[in-house]
Scaffold this active site. Structure first.
Site, mmCIF file in Angstrom:
data_model
loop_
_atom_site.group_PDB
_atom_site.id
_atom_site.type_symbol
_atom_site.label_atom_id
_atom_site.label_comp_id
_atom_site.label_asym_id
_atom_site.label_seq_id
_atom_site.Cartn_x
_atom_site.Cartn_y
_atom_site.Cartn_z
ATOM 1 N N LYS A 17 40.217 -45.431 5.663
ATOM 2 C CA LYS A 17 40.112 -44.335 4.693
ATOM 3 C C LYS A 17 40.823 -44.711 3.385
ATOM 4 C CE LYS A 17 37.470 -41.358 6.849
ATOM 5 N NZ LYS A 17 36.153 -40.991 6.328
ATOM 6 N N SER B 29 39.463 -39.050 3.217
ATOM 7 C CA SER B 29 40.354 -38.206 4.025
ATOM 8 C C SER B 29 41.721 -38.227 3.364
ATOM 9 C CB SER B 29 40.477 -38.793 5.437
ATOM 10 O OG SER B 29 41.513 -38.158 6.160
ATOM 11 N N TYR C 240 41.673 -45.695 11.370
ATOM 12 C CA TYR C 240 41.238 -44.593 10.497
ATOM 13 C C TYR C 240 42.040 -44.620 9.194
ATOM 14 C CZ TYR C 240 39.497 -39.876 9.357
ATOM 15 O OH TYR C 240 38.879 -38.797 8.764
HETATM 16 N N1 LIG Z 1 37.248 -33.061 10.564
HETATM 17 C C1 LIG Z 1 38.351 -33.447 9.927
HETATM 18 O O1 LIG Z 1 39.464 -32.980 10.256
HETATM 19 C C2 LIG Z 1 38.268 -34.411 8.778
HETATM 20 C C3 LIG Z 1 39.390 -34.558 7.952
HETATM 21 C C4 LIG Z 1 39.337 -35.457 6.886
HETATM 22 C C5 LIG Z 1 38.190 -36.197 6.649
HETATM 23 N N2 LIG Z 1 37.118 -36.041 7.475
HETATM 24 C C6 LIG Z 1 35.939 -36.856 7.196
HETATM 25 O O2 LIG Z 1 34.828 -36.009 6.967
HETATM 26 C C7 LIG Z 1 33.625 -36.713 7.285
HETATM 27 C C8 LIG Z 1 32.777 -35.844 8.181
HETATM 28 O O3 LIG Z 1 33.511 -35.633 9.382
HETATM 29 P P1 LIG Z 1 33.292 -34.350 10.320
HETATM 30 O O4 LIG Z 1 34.621 -33.819 10.626
HETATM 31 O O5 LIG Z 1 32.250 -33.484 9.761
HETATM 32 O O6 LIG Z 1 32.795 -35.104 11.632
HETATM 33 P P2 LIG Z 1 31.628 -34.768 12.664
HETATM 34 O O7 LIG Z 1 31.871 -35.692 13.802
HETATM 35 O O8 LIG Z 1 31.537 -33.307 12.907
HETATM 36 O O9 LIG Z 1 30.315 -35.198 11.881
HETATM 37 C C9 LIG Z 1 30.109 -36.548 11.528
HETATM 38 C C10 LIG Z 1 28.628 -36.804 11.454
HETATM 39 O O10 LIG Z 1 28.431 -38.173 11.067
HETATM 40 C C11 LIG Z 1 27.403 -38.725 11.867
HETATM 41 N N3 LIG Z 1 27.552 -40.166 11.956
HETATM 42 C C12 LIG Z 1 28.587 -40.858 12.501
HETATM 43 N N4 LIG Z 1 28.338 -42.167 12.446
HETATM 44 C C13 LIG Z 1 27.141 -42.311 11.841
HETATM 45 C C14 LIG Z 1 26.343 -43.441 11.503
HETATM 46 N N5 LIG Z 1 26.731 -44.688 11.803
HETATM 47 N N6 LIG Z 1 25.169 -43.224 10.871
HETATM 48 C C15 LIG Z 1 24.753 -41.970 10.583
HETATM 49 N N7 LIG Z 1 25.447 -40.870 10.900
HETATM 50 C C16 LIG Z 1 26.646 -41.045 11.517
HETATM 51 C C17 LIG Z 1 27.555 -38.038 13.213
HETATM 52 O O11 LIG Z 1 26.359 -38.104 13.995
HETATM 53 C C18 LIG Z 1 27.909 -36.617 12.805
HETATM 54 O O12 LIG Z 1 26.766 -35.816 12.632
HETATM 55 C C19 LIG Z 1 34.069 -38.028 7.916
HETATM 56 O O13 LIG Z 1 34.001 -39.056 6.954
HETATM 57 C C20 LIG Z 1 35.495 -37.777 8.310
HETATM 58 O O14 LIG Z 1 36.273 -38.938 8.390
HETATM 59 C C21 LIG Z 1 37.119 -35.169 8.530
#
Ligand SMILES: NC(=O)c1ccc[n+]([C@@H]2O[C@H](COP(=O)([O-])OP(=O)(O)OC[C@H]3O[C@@H](n4cnc5c(N)ncnc54)[C@H](O)[C@@H]3O)[C@@H](O)[C@H]2O)c1
Length: 289
Positions: free
Chosen positions: A155, A138, A151
Protein backbone atom coordinates in the site's frame (compact mmCIF):
# COMPACT_ATOMS: atom_id res chain seq x y z
CA UNK A 1 -14.36 17.00 -11.82
CA UNK A 2 -18.09 16.46 -11.77
CA UNK A 3 -19.20 12.89 -12.47
CA UNK A 4 -22.34 13.78 -14.40
CA UNK A 5 -22.27 12.25 -17.91
CA UNK A 6 -18.86 10.68 -17.29
CA UNK A 7 -17.79 7.18 -18.23
CA UNK A 8 -16.30 5.51 -15.16
CA UNK A 9 -14.53 2.18 -14.71
CA UNK A 10 -14.30 0.69 -11.21
CA UNK A 11 -12.21 -2.41 -10.46
CA UNK A 12 -13.20 -4.53 -7.51
CA UNK A 13 -16.73 -3.27 -8.15
CA UNK A 14 -18.50 -6.49 -7.16
CA UNK A 15 -18.16 -5.88 -3.44
CA UNK A 16 -17.36 -3.48 -0.65
CA UNK A 17 -15.87 -0.08 -1.43
CA UNK A 18 -15.85 -0.69 -5.19
CA UNK A 19 -19.55 -1.53 -5.19
CA UNK A 20 -20.29 1.63 -3.19
CA UNK A 21 -18.24 3.70 -5.67
CA UNK A 22 -20.23 2.22 -8.57
CA UNK A 23 -23.55 3.06 -6.90
CA UNK A 24 -22.44 6.54 -5.96
CA UNK A 25 -21.00 7.34 -9.39
CA UNK A 26 -24.33 6.26 -10.94
CA UNK A 27 -26.25 8.38 -8.40
CA UNK A 28 -24.06 11.34 -9.40
CA UNK A 29 -25.32 10.94 -12.97
CA UNK A 30 -22.40 9.12 -14.59
CA UNK A 31 -23.30 8.13 -18.15
CA UNK A 32 -21.86 4.65 -17.70
CA UNK A 33 -20.29 2.72 -14.85
CA UNK A 34 -18.25 -0.31 -15.86
CA UNK A 35 -18.12 -2.75 -12.98
CA UNK A 36 -14.93 -4.79 -13.25
CA UNK A 37 -14.18 -7.77 -11.04
CA UNK A 38 -12.87 -11.31 -11.17
CA UNK A 39 -16.10 -12.20 -9.36
CA UNK A 40 -18.29 -12.37 -12.47
CA UNK A 41 -21.59 -12.91 -10.65
CA UNK A 42 -20.88 -10.11 -8.19
CA UNK A 43 -19.93 -7.70 -10.99
CA UNK A 44 -23.14 -8.56 -12.82
CA UNK A 45 -25.25 -8.05 -9.70
CA UNK A 46 -23.68 -4.64 -9.06
CA UNK A 47 -24.11 -3.61 -12.70
CA UNK A 48 -27.72 -4.80 -12.86
CA UNK A 49 -28.58 -2.73 -9.79
CA UNK A 50 -27.37 0.35 -11.69
CA UNK A 51 -29.94 -0.17 -14.45
CA UNK A 52 -29.04 1.16 -17.89
CA UNK A 53 -25.92 2.89 -16.57
CA UNK A 54 -24.26 -0.37 -15.43
CA UNK A 55 -22.08 -2.75 -17.45
CA UNK A 56 -20.24 -5.74 -15.96
CA UNK A 57 -16.88 -6.95 -17.20
CA UNK A 58 -15.01 -9.91 -15.76
CA UNK A 59 -11.27 -9.38 -15.42
CA UNK A 60 -8.34 -10.31 -13.25
CA UNK A 61 -6.59 -7.00 -12.70
CA UNK A 62 -3.25 -8.75 -12.11
CA UNK A 63 -3.29 -9.82 -15.79
CA UNK A 64 -2.25 -6.87 -17.94
CA UNK A 65 -4.08 -8.22 -21.00
CA UNK A 66 -7.31 -8.30 -18.96
CA UNK A 67 -6.92 -4.65 -17.96
CA UNK A 68 -6.13 -3.71 -21.58
CA UNK A 69 -9.22 -5.62 -22.74
CA UNK A 70 -11.42 -3.74 -20.24
CA UNK A 71 -10.15 -0.43 -21.59
CA UNK A 72 -10.40 -1.47 -25.25
CA UNK A 73 -13.93 -2.87 -24.92
CA UNK A 74 -15.18 0.10 -22.94
CA UNK A 75 -13.74 2.65 -25.35
CA UNK A 76 -15.01 0.75 -28.40
CA UNK A 77 -18.48 -0.11 -27.14
CA UNK A 78 -19.34 2.72 -24.72
CA UNK A 79 -16.96 5.63 -25.23
CA UNK A 80 -13.83 7.34 -23.89
CA UNK A 81 -13.15 6.56 -20.24
CA UNK A 82 -13.17 9.72 -18.11
CA UNK A 83 -12.38 8.08 -14.76
CA UNK A 84 -10.55 4.81 -14.10
CA UNK A 85 -10.90 3.80 -10.44
CA UNK A 86 -8.31 1.14 -9.68
CA UNK A 87 -9.79 -0.13 -6.44
CA UNK A 88 -9.37 -3.92 -6.18
CA UNK A 89 -7.04 -4.94 -3.39
CA UNK A 90 -6.29 -7.84 -1.08
CA UNK A 91 -4.83 -8.41 2.36
CA UNK A 92 -1.58 -10.25 2.87
CA UNK A 93 -1.54 -11.69 6.39
CA UNK A 94 1.71 -12.26 8.17
CA UNK A 95 5.13 -10.77 8.60
CA UNK A 96 8.57 -11.72 7.37
CA UNK A 97 7.58 -15.39 7.48
CA UNK A 98 4.87 -14.89 4.84
CA UNK A 99 5.90 -16.94 1.81
CA UNK A 100 7.05 -15.29 -1.41
CA UNK A 101 3.86 -16.47 -3.10
CA UNK A 102 1.85 -14.28 -0.70
CA UNK A 103 4.14 -11.27 -1.24
CA UNK A 104 3.91 -11.75 -5.01
CA UNK A 105 0.13 -12.05 -5.13
CA UNK A 106 -0.40 -9.04 -2.86
CA UNK A 107 2.11 -7.03 -4.93
CA UNK A 108 0.29 -8.01 -8.12
CA UNK A 109 -3.13 -6.83 -6.94
CA UNK A 110 -2.16 -3.89 -4.75
CA UNK A 111 0.54 -2.39 -7.00
CA UNK A 112 0.87 -3.91 -10.48
CA UNK A 113 -2.85 -3.59 -11.18
CA UNK A 114 -2.57 0.20 -10.65
CA UNK A 115 0.42 0.24 -13.01
CA UNK A 116 -1.49 -1.69 -15.68
CA UNK A 117 -4.39 0.74 -15.40
CA UNK A 118 -2.05 3.72 -15.79
CA UNK A 119 -0.24 2.10 -18.75
CA UNK A 120 -3.51 1.45 -20.53
CA UNK A 121 -5.16 4.78 -19.73
CA UNK A 122 -2.48 7.48 -19.78
CA UNK A 123 -1.66 7.38 -23.52
CA UNK A 124 -5.39 7.58 -24.33
CA UNK A 125 -6.00 10.36 -21.81
CA UNK A 126 -2.96 12.34 -22.99
CA UNK A 127 -4.24 11.99 -26.56
CA UNK A 128 -7.52 13.66 -25.65
CA UNK A 129 -6.05 16.24 -23.29
CA UNK A 130 -6.94 14.78 -19.90
CA UNK A 131 -8.55 12.21 -17.70
CA UNK A 132 -8.85 11.04 -14.12
CA UNK A 133 -7.11 8.15 -12.35
CA UNK A 134 -8.29 7.14 -8.88
CA UNK A 135 -6.46 4.51 -6.87
CA UNK A 136 -7.65 2.94 -3.65
CA UNK A 137 -4.62 2.52 -1.41
CA UNK A 138 -5.09 2.55 2.37
CA UNK A 139 -4.10 4.39 5.52
CA UNK A 140 -1.67 1.46 5.78
CA UNK A 141 0.07 3.05 2.79
CA UNK A 142 0.68 6.26 4.73
CA UNK A 143 1.20 4.73 8.18
CA UNK A 144 1.48 0.95 8.68
CA UNK A 145 -0.65 -2.09 9.41
CA UNK A 146 0.59 -4.11 12.38
CA UNK A 147 0.49 -7.83 11.60
CA UNK A 148 0.44 -7.50 7.81
CA UNK A 149 3.80 -6.65 6.26
CA UNK A 150 2.84 -7.41 2.62
CA UNK A 151 -0.22 -5.16 2.89
CA UNK A 152 1.72 -2.29 4.52
CA UNK A 153 4.55 -2.45 2.00
CA UNK A 154 2.37 -2.74 -1.10
CA UNK A 155 0.00 0.00 0.00
CA UNK A 156 2.99 2.32 0.53
CA UNK A 157 4.02 1.42 -3.02
CA UNK A 158 0.50 2.16 -4.29
CA UNK A 159 0.64 5.64 -2.72
CA UNK A 160 4.12 6.17 -4.18
CA UNK A 161 2.94 5.18 -7.66
CA UNK A 162 -0.07 7.50 -7.45
CA UNK A 163 2.20 10.37 -6.32
CA UNK A 164 4.64 9.64 -9.14
CA UNK A 165 1.81 9.70 -11.69
CA UNK A 166 0.51 13.00 -10.29
CA UNK A 167 3.99 14.54 -10.44
CA UNK A 168 4.75 13.25 -13.93
CA UNK A 169 1.42 13.83 -15.67
CA UNK A 170 -0.34 16.44 -13.54
CA UNK A 171 0.67 19.31 -15.83
CA UNK A 172 -0.49 17.33 -18.87
CA UNK A 173 -4.12 17.13 -17.84
CA UNK A 174 -4.07 13.84 -15.92
CA UNK A 175 -5.70 14.21 -12.52
CA UNK A 176 -4.85 11.65 -9.87
CA UNK A 177 -6.49 10.93 -6.53
CA UNK A 178 -5.47 8.34 -3.99
CA UNK A 179 -7.98 7.23 -1.36
CA UNK A 180 -6.52 6.04 1.94
CA UNK A 181 -9.18 4.78 4.36
CA UNK A 182 -8.67 3.07 7.66
CA UNK A 183 -11.27 0.42 8.57
CA UNK A 184 -14.27 0.08 6.27
CA UNK A 185 -17.16 -2.31 6.84
CA UNK A 186 -16.55 -4.78 4.01
CA UNK A 187 -15.79 -8.48 3.81
CA UNK A 188 -12.10 -7.56 3.78
CA UNK A 189 -12.37 -6.09 7.26
CA UNK A 190 -13.29 -9.28 8.98
CA UNK A 191 -12.32 -11.74 6.31
CA UNK A 192 -15.72 -13.42 6.13
CA UNK A 193 -17.82 -12.54 3.06
CA UNK A 194 -21.28 -11.40 4.09
CA UNK A 195 -20.47 -11.37 7.78
CA UNK A 196 -18.92 -7.92 8.03
CA UNK A 197 -22.11 -6.05 8.78
CA UNK A 198 -23.04 -8.27 11.73
CA UNK A 199 -19.58 -8.42 13.13
CA UNK A 200 -18.30 -4.89 12.71
CA UNK A 201 -20.24 -3.51 15.65
CA UNK A 202 -17.72 -4.61 18.21
CA UNK A 203 -15.46 -7.31 19.45
CA UNK A 204 -18.17 -9.92 19.92
CA UNK A 205 -17.49 -12.55 17.28
CA UNK A 206 -14.46 -10.71 15.96
CA UNK A 207 -10.82 -11.26 16.76
CA UNK A 208 -8.96 -8.07 17.67
CA UNK A 209 -5.60 -9.73 17.08
CA UNK A 210 -6.34 -10.11 13.34
CA UNK A 211 -4.44 -7.51 11.32
CA UNK A 212 -7.46 -6.36 9.34
CA UNK A 213 -9.27 -5.70 12.63
CA UNK A 214 -6.40 -3.60 13.91
CA UNK A 215 -7.02 -0.60 11.67
CA UNK A 216 -10.56 -0.58 13.02
CA UNK A 217 -9.24 -0.18 16.52
CA UNK A 218 -7.72 3.18 15.73
CA UNK A 219 -10.24 5.42 14.04
CA UNK A 220 -13.60 3.63 13.87
CA UNK A 221 -15.27 1.70 11.11
CA UNK A 222 -16.86 3.54 8.19
CA UNK A 223 -19.50 2.20 5.83
CA UNK A 224 -18.46 1.82 2.18
CA UNK A 225 -21.09 4.46 1.34
CA UNK A 226 -19.31 6.98 3.59
CA UNK A 227 -16.05 6.24 1.79
CA UNK A 228 -17.83 6.80 -1.54
CA UNK A 229 -19.09 10.17 -0.24
CA UNK A 230 -15.50 11.18 0.54
CA UNK A 231 -14.30 9.98 -2.85
CA UNK A 232 -16.94 11.97 -4.74
CA UNK A 233 -16.08 15.09 -2.71
CA UNK A 234 -12.35 14.53 -3.34
CA UNK A 235 -12.87 14.07 -7.08
CA UNK A 236 -15.05 17.19 -7.18
CA UNK A 237 -12.19 19.14 -5.56
CA UNK A 238 -9.58 17.26 -7.63
CA UNK A 239 -7.70 16.60 -4.39
CA UNK A 240 -4.82 14.10 -4.52
CA UNK A 241 -5.21 12.61 -1.06
CA UNK A 242 -8.69 11.50 -0.04
CA UNK A 243 -8.94 10.62 3.65
CA UNK A 244 -12.37 9.25 4.61
CA UNK A 245 -11.09 9.04 8.20
CA UNK A 246 -9.85 12.62 8.82
CA UNK A 247 -7.74 11.45 11.78
CA UNK A 248 -5.32 9.87 9.31
CA UNK A 249 -4.06 13.35 8.42
CA UNK A 250 -3.10 13.91 12.07
CA UNK A 251 -1.40 10.50 12.33
CA UNK A 252 0.54 11.17 9.14
CA UNK A 253 1.70 14.54 10.47
CA UNK A 254 2.84 12.91 13.72
CA UNK A 255 4.73 10.27 11.76
CA UNK A 256 6.51 12.90 9.67
CA UNK A 257 7.24 15.18 12.64
CA UNK A 258 8.99 12.60 14.82
CA UNK A 259 9.45 9.12 13.31
CA UNK A 260 10.94 7.53 16.44
CA UNK A 261 8.12 8.79 18.64
CA UNK A 262 5.56 7.59 16.11
CA UNK A 263 7.20 4.14 15.91
CA UNK A 264 7.12 3.88 19.71
CA UNK A 265 3.41 4.74 19.64
CA UNK A 266 2.76 2.10 16.98
CA UNK A 267 4.61 -0.50 19.05
CA UNK A 268 2.36 0.35 22.01
CA UNK A 269 -0.71 0.08 19.79
CA UNK A 270 0.41 -3.32 18.50
CA UNK A 271 0.92 -4.58 22.05
CA UNK A 272 -2.50 -3.30 23.15
CA UNK A 273 -4.18 -4.96 20.17
CA UNK A 274 -2.39 -8.24 20.82
CA UNK A 275 -3.37 -8.09 24.50
CA UNK A 276 -6.98 -7.30 23.57
CA UNK A 277 -7.01 -4.10 25.64
CA UNK A 278 -7.86 -2.04 22.60
CA UNK A 279 -11.35 -2.53 21.25
CA UNK A 280 -12.17 -3.03 17.58
CA UNK A 281 -14.11 0.00 16.38
CA UNK A 282 -12.89 2.37 19.09
CA UNK A 283 -12.92 5.98 18.00
CA UNK A 284 -10.07 6.94 20.31
CA UNK A 285 -6.93 7.91 18.41
CA UNK A 286 -3.68 6.14 19.28
CA UNK A 287 -1.44 7.98 21.73
CA UNK A 288 1.40 9.70 20.00
CA UNK A 289 3.68 9.65 22.99
N1 LIG B 1 -12.10 -2.64 4.03
C1 LIG B 1 -11.15 -1.91 4.60
O1 LIG B 1 -11.09 -1.81 5.84
C2 LIG B 1 -10.16 -1.17 3.75
C3 LIG B 1 -9.37 -0.18 4.36
C4 LIG B 1 -8.43 0.51 3.59
C5 LIG B 1 -8.29 0.23 2.24
N2 LIG B 1 -9.06 -0.74 1.68
C6 LIG B 1 -8.86 -1.01 0.26
O2 LIG B 1 -10.08 -0.81 -0.44
C7 LIG B 1 -10.08 -1.60 -1.63
C8 LIG B 1 -11.38 -2.37 -1.69
O3 LIG B 1 -11.42 -3.23 -0.57
P1 LIG B 1 -12.80 -3.76 0.08
O4 LIG B 1 -12.69 -3.56 1.52
O5 LIG B 1 -13.94 -3.23 -0.66
O6 LIG B 1 -12.59 -5.32 -0.18
P2 LIG B 1 -13.60 -6.44 -0.68
O7 LIG B 1 -12.88 -7.72 -0.44
O8 LIG B 1 -14.96 -6.24 -0.10
O9 LIG B 1 -13.71 -6.17 -2.24
C9 LIG B 1 -12.58 -6.30 -3.07
C10 LIG B 1 -13.04 -6.67 -4.45
O10 LIG B 1 -11.88 -6.77 -5.29
C11 LIG B 1 -12.02 -7.93 -6.10
N3 LIG B 1 -10.71 -8.41 -6.51
C12 LIG B 1 -9.72 -8.88 -5.71
N4 LIG B 1 -8.69 -9.29 -6.45
C13 LIG B 1 -9.02 -9.06 -7.74
C14 LIG B 1 -8.36 -9.29 -8.98
N5 LIG B 1 -7.15 -9.85 -9.03
N6 LIG B 1 -8.99 -8.92 -10.12
C15 LIG B 1 -10.23 -8.37 -10.08
N7 LIG B 1 -10.91 -8.16 -8.95
C16 LIG B 1 -10.30 -8.49 -7.78
C17 LIG B 1 -12.77 -8.92 -5.23
O11 LIG B 1 -13.40 -9.95 -6.00
C18 LIG B 1 -13.76 -8.02 -4.52
O12 LIG B 1 -14.97 -7.89 -5.24
C19 LIG B 1 -8.84 -2.48 -1.54
O13 LIG B 1 -7.82 -1.93 -2.34
C20 LIG B 1 -8.46 -2.43 -0.09
O14 LIG B 1 -7.10 -2.67 0.14
C21 LIG B 1 -10.00 -1.45 2.39
Amino acid sequence: MELRDRICVVTGGANGIGQALCRRFADEGARAVIVVDKDADGALATAEALGSRGTALTADVTVEADVEAVVERTEAEIGPIDLFASNAGILGFGGIEAPDTVWESVWSVNVLAHLYAARAMIPLMLGRGGGYLLSTASAAGLLSQPGDAPYSVTKHAAVALAEWLAITYGDLGIRVSCVCPMAVDTSMLLGVPGAAAERAGGPAGSDASRPEAQAAAVAGILSPARVADSVVAGIRDERFLILPHPAVATYEQRRAADRDRWLAGMRRLSRALAAGTRRVGSDAPPRAD
